[in-house]
Design a protein around this motif. Structure first.
Motif, PDB file in Angstrom:
ATOM      1  N   ILE A   3       0.835  -1.191   0.000  1.00 16.53           N
ATOM      2  CA  ILE A   3       0.000   0.000   0.000  1.00 16.53           C
ATOM      3  C   ILE A   3       0.879   1.252   0.000  1.00 16.53           C
ATOM      4  N   PHE A   4       1.969   1.187   0.745  1.00 10.41           N
ATOM      5  CA  PHE A   4       2.924   2.287   0.788  1.00 10.41           C
ATOM      6  C   PHE A   4       3.512   2.530  -0.607  1.00 10.41           C
ATOM      7  N   GLU A   5       3.903   1.448  -1.280  1.00  7.42           N
ATOM      8  CA  GLU A   5       4.446   1.555  -2.634  1.00  7.42           C
ATOM      9  C   GLU A   5       3.410   2.127  -3.596  1.00  7.42           C
ATOM     10  N   SER A   6       2.171   1.687  -3.460  1.00  2.05           N
ATOM     11  CA  SER A   6       1.103   2.181  -4.334  1.00  2.05           C
ATOM     12  C   SER A   6       0.877   3.674  -4.151  1.00  2.05           C
ATOM     13  N   ILE A   7       0.912   4.125  -2.915  1.00  2.00           N
ATOM     14  CA  ILE A   7       0.714   5.548  -2.627  1.00  2.00           C
ATOM     15  C   ILE A   7       1.838   6.374  -3.245  1.00  2.00           C
ATOM     16  N   ILE A   8       3.076   5.944  -3.056  1.00  2.00           N
ATOM     17  CA  ILE A   8       4.218   6.689  -3.610  1.00  2.00           C
ATOM     18  C   ILE A   8       4.170   6.688  -5.135  1.00  2.00           C
ATOM     19  N   ALA A  41       5.262  16.685 -16.823  1.00  2.00           N
ATOM     20  CA  ALA A  41       4.522  16.351 -18.047  1.00  2.00           C
ATOM     21  C   ALA A  41       4.892  14.948 -18.520  1.00  2.00           C
ATOM     22  N   TYR A  42       6.154  14.592 -18.405  1.00  2.00           N
ATOM     23  CA  TYR A  42       6.586  13.259 -18.820  1.00  2.00           C
ATOM     24  C   TYR A  42       5.965  12.183 -17.919  1.00  2.00           C
ATOM     25  N   LEU A  43       5.925  12.445 -16.631  1.00  2.00           N
ATOM     26  CA  LEU A  43       5.421  11.457 -15.671  1.00  2.00           C
ATOM     27  C   LEU A  43       3.909  11.268 -15.734  1.00  2.00           C
ATOM     28  N   LYS A  44       3.206  12.303 -16.152  1.00  2.00           N
ATOM     29  CA  LYS A  44       1.742  12.272 -16.113  1.00  2.00           C
ATOM     30  C   LYS A  44       1.188  11.068 -16.862  1.00  2.00           C
ATOM     31  N   GLY A  45       0.513  10.211 -16.120  1.00  2.00           N
ATOM     32  CA  GLY A  45      -0.172   9.076 -16.713  1.00  2.00           C
ATOM     33  C   GLY A  45       0.713   7.929 -17.174  1.00  2.00           C
ATOM     34  N   LYS A  46       2.000   7.938 -16.842  1.00  2.00           N
ATOM     35  CA  LYS A  46       2.908   6.884 -17.303  1.00  2.00           C
ATOM     36  C   LYS A  46       2.760   5.592 -16.503  1.00  2.00           C
ATOM     37  N   ASN A  47       2.268   5.684 -15.271  1.00  2.00           N
ATOM     38  CA  ASN A  47       2.103   4.518 -14.409  1.00  2.00           C
ATOM     39  C   ASN A  47       3.430   3.785 -14.182  1.00  2.00           C
ATOM     40  N   ILE A  48       4.450   4.536 -13.824  1.00  2.00           N
ATOM     41  CA  ILE A  48       5.789   4.011 -13.592  1.00  2.00           C
ATOM     42  C   ILE A  48       5.912   3.553 -12.141  1.00  2.00           C
ATOM     43  N   ASN A  49       6.527   2.411 -11.935  1.00  2.00           N
ATOM     44  CA  ASN A  49       6.785   1.874 -10.601  1.00  2.00           C
ATOM     45  C   ASN A  49       8.224   2.201 -10.236  1.00  2.00           C
ATOM     46  N   ILE A  50       8.431   3.195  -9.384  1.00  2.00           N
ATOM     47  CA  ILE A  50       9.806   3.576  -9.044  1.00  2.00           C
ATOM     48  C   ILE A  50      10.482   2.547  -8.139  1.00  2.00           C
ATOM     49  N   ALA A  72      18.897  14.627 -13.556  1.00  2.00           N
ATOM     50  CA  ALA A  72      18.429  13.236 -13.491  1.00  2.00           C
ATOM     51  C   ALA A  72      19.058  12.518 -12.307  1.00  2.00           C
ATOM     52  N   ARG A  73      20.328  12.756 -12.059  1.00  2.00           N
ATOM     53  CA  ARG A  73      20.989  12.136 -10.901  1.00  2.00           C
ATOM     54  C   ARG A  73      20.337  12.611  -9.599  1.00  2.00           C
ATOM     55  N   GLU A  74      20.038  13.905  -9.558  1.00  2.00           N
ATOM     56  CA  GLU A  74      19.412  14.469  -8.361  1.00  2.00           C
ATOM     57  C   GLU A  74      18.003  13.900  -8.155  1.00  2.00           C
ATOM     58  N   VAL A  75      17.241  13.776  -9.238  1.00  2.00           N
ATOM     59  CA  VAL A  75      15.895  13.204  -9.145  1.00  2.00           C
ATOM     60  C   VAL A  75      15.991  11.746  -8.717  1.00  2.00           C
ATOM     61  N   ASN A  76      16.979  11.041  -9.213  1.00  2.00           N
ATOM     62  CA  ASN A  76      17.177   9.652  -8.799  1.00  2.00           C
ATOM     63  C   ASN A  76      17.451   9.584  -7.298  1.00  2.00           C
ATOM     64  N   LYS A  77      18.228  10.525  -6.784  1.00  2.00           N
ATOM     65  CA  LYS A  77      18.485  10.571  -5.344  1.00  2.00           C
ATOM     66  C   LYS A  77      17.164  10.734  -4.584  1.00  2.00           C
ATOM     67  N   LEU A  78      16.294  11.613  -5.104  1.00  5.10           N
ATOM     68  CA  LEU A  78      14.992  11.819  -4.482  1.00  5.10           C
ATOM     69  C   LEU A  78      14.190  10.522  -4.490  1.00  5.10           C
ATOM     70  N   PHE A  79      14.147   9.854  -5.628  1.00  2.00           N
ATOM     71  CA  PHE A  79      13.426   8.583  -5.721  1.00  2.00           C
ATOM     72  C   PHE A  79      13.982   7.565  -4.732  1.00  2.00           C
ATOM     73  N   LEU A  80      15.299   7.489  -4.638  1.00  2.00           N
ATOM     74  CA  LEU A  80      15.916   6.541  -3.720  1.00  2.00           C
ATOM     75  C   LEU A  80      15.572   6.851  -2.275  1.00  2.00           C
ATOM     76  N   GLU A  81      15.452   8.145  -1.938  1.00  2.00           N
ATOM     77  CA  GLU A  81      15.015   8.536  -0.595  1.00  2.00           C
ATOM     78  C   GLU A  81      13.584   8.066  -0.355  1.00  2.00           C
ATOM     79  N   LEU A  82      12.750   8.197  -1.361  1.00  2.00           N
ATOM     80  CA  LEU A  82      11.343   7.828  -1.216  1.00  2.00           C
ATOM     81  C   LEU A  82      11.132   6.329  -1.076  1.00  2.00           C
ATOM     82  N   ILE A  83      12.020   5.532  -1.677  1.00  2.00           N
ATOM     83  CA  ILE A  83      11.788   4.085  -1.665  1.00  2.00           C
ATOM     84  C   ILE A  83      12.587   3.363  -0.568  1.00  2.00           C
ATOM     85  N   LYS A  84      13.326   4.109   0.243  1.00  2.00           N
ATOM     86  CA  LYS A  84      14.048   3.469   1.346  1.00  2.00           C
ATOM     87  C   LYS A  84      13.036   2.759   2.234  1.00  2.00           C
ATOM     88  N   LYS A  85      13.413   1.578   2.634  1.00  2.00           N
ATOM     89  CA  LYS A  85      12.488   0.795   3.482  1.00  2.00           C
ATOM     90  C   LYS A  85      12.918   0.808   4.914  1.00  2.00           C
TER      91      LYS A  85
END
Length: 85
Positions: A3-8, A41-50, A72-85
């Motif tokens: 559920i956490f993954e789905s929300i993110i 705009a790129y992300l909108k509606g893509k249904n990507i699983n980070i 892109a590297r910075e955004v990846n850092k953000l994604f990695l922060e969001l998916i830390k378990k």
């Protein structure tokens, strides 16, 4: 945990440029308003699983084309922060 993954993932796939800028500031990531608009705009509606390494890598490659490799590297850092378990 699913559920956490789905929300993110839902948030990422529906993020606005303004929200992206807010998160970038919160995590000390340099993103311009123009880059945020392009990324959102790129992300909108893509249904990507980070949480999926392959999908996230492909997304980062696309962001690099849009906003440049450093962003892109910075955004990846953000994604990695969001998916830390």
């Amino acid at each position: 945990m699913r559920i956490f993954e789905s929300i993110i993932n839902h948030k990422i796939n529906n993020i606005t440029a303004e929200e992206l800028l807010k998160y970038a500031e919160q995590f000390h990531i340099s993103v311009t308003p123009q880059q945020a608009k392009k990324i959102a705009a790129y992300l909108k509606g893509k249904n990507i699983n980070i949480f999926n390494d392959r999908e996230r890598t492909q997304l980062i490659k696309e962001i690099a084309k849009t906003a440049g490799p450093e962003t892109a590297r910075e955004v990846n850092k953000l994604f990695l922060e969001l998916i830390k378990k």
